[in-house]
Motif scaffolding. Structure first.
Motif, PDB file in Angstrom:
ATOM      1  N   VAL A   1       0.868  -1.174   0.000  1.00  0.00           N
ATOM      2  CA  VAL A   1       0.000   0.000   0.000  1.00  0.00           C
ATOM      3  C   VAL A   1       0.907   1.228   0.000  1.00  0.00           C
ATOM      4  O   VAL A   1       1.818   1.323   0.826  1.00  0.00           O
ATOM      5  N   TYR A   2       0.670   2.122  -0.936  1.00  0.00           N
ATOM      6  CA  TYR A   2       1.492   3.322  -1.089  1.00  0.00           C
ATOM      7  C   TYR A   2       0.764   4.521  -0.497  1.00  0.00           C
ATOM      8  O   TYR A   2      -0.406   4.765  -0.817  1.00  0.00           O
ATOM      9  N   TYR A   3       1.487   5.252   0.350  1.00  0.00           N
ATOM     10  CA  TYR A   3       0.923   6.400   1.047  1.00  0.00           C
ATOM     11  C   TYR A   3       1.648   7.684   0.659  1.00  0.00           C
ATOM     12  O   TYR A   3       2.878   7.715   0.538  1.00  0.00           O
ATOM     13  N   CYS A   4       0.879   8.737   0.526  1.00  0.00           N
ATOM     14  CA  CYS A   4       1.399  10.072   0.322  1.00  0.00           C
ATOM     15  C   CYS A   4       1.455  10.776   1.677  1.00  0.00           C
ATOM     16  O   CYS A   4       0.568  10.564   2.522  1.00  0.00           O
ATOM     17  N   ALA A   5       2.471  11.620   1.883  1.00  0.00           N
ATOM     18  CA  ALA A   5       2.607  12.328   3.156  1.00  0.00           C
ATOM     19  C   ALA A   5       3.140  13.734   2.920  1.00  0.00           C
ATOM     20  O   ALA A   5       3.879  13.973   1.965  1.00  0.00           O
ATOM     21  N   ALA A   6       2.784  14.643   3.823  1.00  0.00           N
ATOM     22  CA  ALA A   6       3.217  16.036   3.723  1.00  0.00           C
ATOM     23  C   ALA A   6       3.867  16.488   5.020  1.00  0.00           C
ATOM     24  O   ALA A   6       3.360  16.208   6.114  1.00  0.00           O
ATOM     25  N   ASN A   7       4.987  17.198   4.877  1.00  0.00           N
ATOM     26  CA  ASN A   7       5.727  17.738   6.018  1.00  0.00           C
ATOM     27  C   ASN A   7       5.642  19.263   5.961  1.00  0.00           C
ATOM     28  O   ASN A   7       6.235  19.885   5.081  1.00  0.00           O
ATOM     29  N   ARG A   8       4.908  19.854   6.906  1.00  0.00           N
ATOM     30  CA  ARG A   8       4.689  21.297   6.884  1.00  0.00           C
ATOM     31  C   ARG A   8       5.988  22.090   6.998  1.00  0.00           C
ATOM     32  O   ARG A   8       6.098  23.203   6.496  1.00  0.00           O
ATOM     33  N   GLY A   9       6.970  21.497   7.679  1.00  0.00           N
ATOM     34  CA  GLY A   9       8.216  22.223   7.863  1.00  0.00           C
ATOM     35  C   GLY A   9       9.083  22.259   6.621  1.00  0.00           C
ATOM     36  O   GLY A   9      10.108  22.947   6.596  1.00  0.00           O
ATOM     37  N   GLY A  10       8.700  21.504   5.595  1.00  0.00           N
ATOM     38  CA  GLY A  10       9.457  21.523   4.356  1.00  0.00           C
ATOM     39  C   GLY A  10      10.716  20.677   4.381  1.00  0.00           C
ATOM     40  O   GLY A  10      11.494  20.705   3.421  1.00  0.00           O
ATOM     41  N   VAL A  11      10.906  19.922   5.445  1.00  0.00           N
ATOM     42  CA  VAL A  11      12.119  19.109   5.565  1.00  0.00           C
ATOM     43  C   VAL A  11      11.926  17.814   4.783  1.00  0.00           C
ATOM     44  O   VAL A  11      10.977  17.081   5.045  1.00  0.00           O
ATOM     45  N   PRO A  12      12.816  17.510   3.869  1.00  0.00           N
ATOM     46  CA  PRO A  12      12.680  16.280   3.068  1.00  0.00           C
ATOM     47  C   PRO A  12      13.154  15.055   3.836  1.00  0.00           C
ATOM     48  O   PRO A  12      14.133  14.416   3.486  1.00  0.00           O
ATOM     49  N   ALA A  13      12.427  14.709   4.892  1.00  0.00           N
ATOM     50  CA  ALA A  13      12.818  13.625   5.778  1.00  0.00           C
ATOM     51  C   ALA A  13      12.490  12.265   5.178  1.00  0.00           C
ATOM     52  O   ALA A  13      11.586  12.125   4.353  1.00  0.00           O
ATOM     53  N   THR A  14      13.211  11.253   5.629  1.00  0.00           N
ATOM     54  CA  THR A  14      12.965   9.884   5.180  1.00  0.00           C
ATOM     55  C   THR A  14      12.272   9.045   6.248  1.00  0.00           C
ATOM     56  O   THR A  14      11.887   7.909   5.977  1.00  0.00           O
ATOM     57  N   GLY A  15      12.113   9.580   7.423  1.00  0.00           N
ATOM     58  CA  GLY A  15      11.407   8.866   8.487  1.00  0.00           C
ATOM     59  C   GLY A  15       9.933   9.224   8.500  1.00  0.00           C
ATOM     60  O   GLY A  15       9.503  10.227   7.921  1.00  0.00           O
ATOM     61  N   VAL A  16       9.163   8.403   9.172  1.00  0.00           N
ATOM     62  CA  VAL A  16       7.709   8.590   9.234  1.00  0.00           C
ATOM     63  C   VAL A  16       7.324   9.761  10.138  1.00  0.00           C
ATOM     64  O   VAL A  16       6.427  10.551   9.815  1.00  0.00           O
ATOM     65  N   ALA A  17       8.008   9.910  11.259  1.00  0.00           N
ATOM     66  CA  ALA A  17       7.598  10.839  12.305  1.00  0.00           C
ATOM     67  C   ALA A  17       7.452  12.295  11.868  1.00  0.00           C
ATOM     68  O   ALA A  17       6.528  12.966  12.328  1.00  0.00           O
ATOM     69  N   PRO A  18       8.329  12.839  11.015  1.00  0.00           N
ATOM     70  CA  PRO A  18       8.223  14.272  10.696  1.00  0.00           C
ATOM     71  C   PRO A  18       7.019  14.669   9.835  1.00  0.00           C
ATOM     72  O   PRO A  18       6.771  15.845   9.642  1.00  0.00           O
ATOM     73  N   TYR A  19       6.282  13.701   9.333  1.00  0.00           N
ATOM     74  CA  TYR A  19       5.196  14.014   8.414  1.00  0.00           C
ATOM     75  C   TYR A  19       3.891  14.254   9.169  1.00  0.00           C
ATOM     76  O   TYR A  19       3.498  13.489  10.047  1.00  0.00           O
ATOM     77  N   ASP A  20       3.243  15.367   8.793  1.00  0.00           N
ATOM     78  CA  ASP A  20       2.062  15.836   9.522  1.00  0.00           C
ATOM     79  C   ASP A  20       0.756  15.300   8.950  1.00  0.00           C
ATOM     80  O   ASP A  20      -0.227  15.180   9.680  1.00  0.00           O
TER      81      ASP A  20
END
Length: 124
Positions: free
Chosen positions: A93-112
């Protein structure tokens, strides 16, 4: 209401291509870093690819490098994942995620924000 809605998944054969789309609404996402993750049955959610808000920088996980390409159209509030030469191990299952801070993180936690996911199944 903030929403991320994925589409474009399906059942394909090994070697085929798919393009996933993620339509964002409810706020302005143009300054967010946007990413794709995937989760196979019995496995943890894993990073696939990320793109900065300007779109001038992308990063992909090793298993998909050279096969998957992430892109975005800020005018349409949409991010894409072009998947070529699909393999059975890409099934997830493929999920889209957005990080408000604009940080191109690879971990799950930073995504809002997260979408509900779209199933991709690749048969051998």
């Amino acid at each position: 209401q903030v929403q991320l809605v994925e589409s474009g998944g399906g059942l394909v054969q090994a070697g085929d291509s798919l393009r996933l789309s993620c339509a964002a609404s409810g706020r302005t996402f143009s300054r967010d870093a946007m990413a794709w993750f995937r989760q196979a049955p019995g496995k943890e959610r894993e990073f696939v690819a990320v793109i900065t808000w300007v779109g001038d920088s992308t990063y992909s996980a090793d298993p998909v490098k050279g096969r998957f390409t992430i892109s975005r159209d800020n005018r349409k509030n949409t991010v894409y994942l072009q998947m070529n030469n699909l393999r059975p191990e890409d099934t997830a299952v493929y999920y889209c995620a957005a990080n408000r801070g604009g940080v191109p993180a690879t971990g799950v936690a930073p995504y809002d924000y997260w979408g509900q996911g779209t199933q991709v199944t690749v048969s051998s």
